[in-house]
Enzyme design. Sequence first.
Site: not given
Ligand code: SAH
Length: 215
Positions: A50
Amino acid sequence: MVENLKRYGVISSKRVAQVMEALDRGLFVPVGSSAYVDTPVPIGYNATISAPHMHATCLQLLEDKLHPGMRALDVGSGTGYLTGCFALMVGAEGRVVGVDHIPELVDMSIKNIEKSVAASFLKKGSLSLHVGDGRKGWQEFAPYDAIHVGAAASEIPQPLLDQLKPGGRMVIPLGTYFQELKVIDKNEDGSIKVHTETSVRYVPLTSRVEQLGGF
Ligand code: SAH
């Protein structure tokens, strides 16, 4: 980066500024991408880290539930940046759990944290990162004072509501194309109060197969 976020009024909390200054975002973005510009960065697997202003916004919304000794859950922990910030805030007496459903991202987040100022929390066990479907939360350390969801759901997963402590707060983006960042407070009597913070754009909270489709 933090100076700019302060100048533009995104960061007003001293504690949040200190934590984001202490945890170097440069250790969490892929080599060669711009770490300190206020934009999301692709991290592979159809996911992004993000933008710094979103990390700052979520940290400020959860700040009161991230005092030393408190418990936090980071669903969709991705790079582990925000999970690491939580660990710095709740300290060694607290408990922070990150969950992501992509094993390679969880491995990467562990390596990122190991290089950072949050490494000792991982080593001593107050911070852990796990592979799992975050829609189910992480029961082992529930209930949580703070729950952050880093991917957009169409509705609030019930297990996450169940794992939120009375008096606790969850921040979760809700919606499909049009998304809003919702702040959910669980009152001491277990009732729920929801308010909308802002419009946002996150990757979906979905299944691994859906996320990796066409990858
Ligand atoms: N807060 C993180 C955001 C990563 S993007 C950062 O800033 O680095 C969102 C993340 O959600 C991705 O890594 C994706 O793999 C994860 N995600 C999506 N659906 C998911 C689920 N059902 N369970 C666990 N992780 C999930």
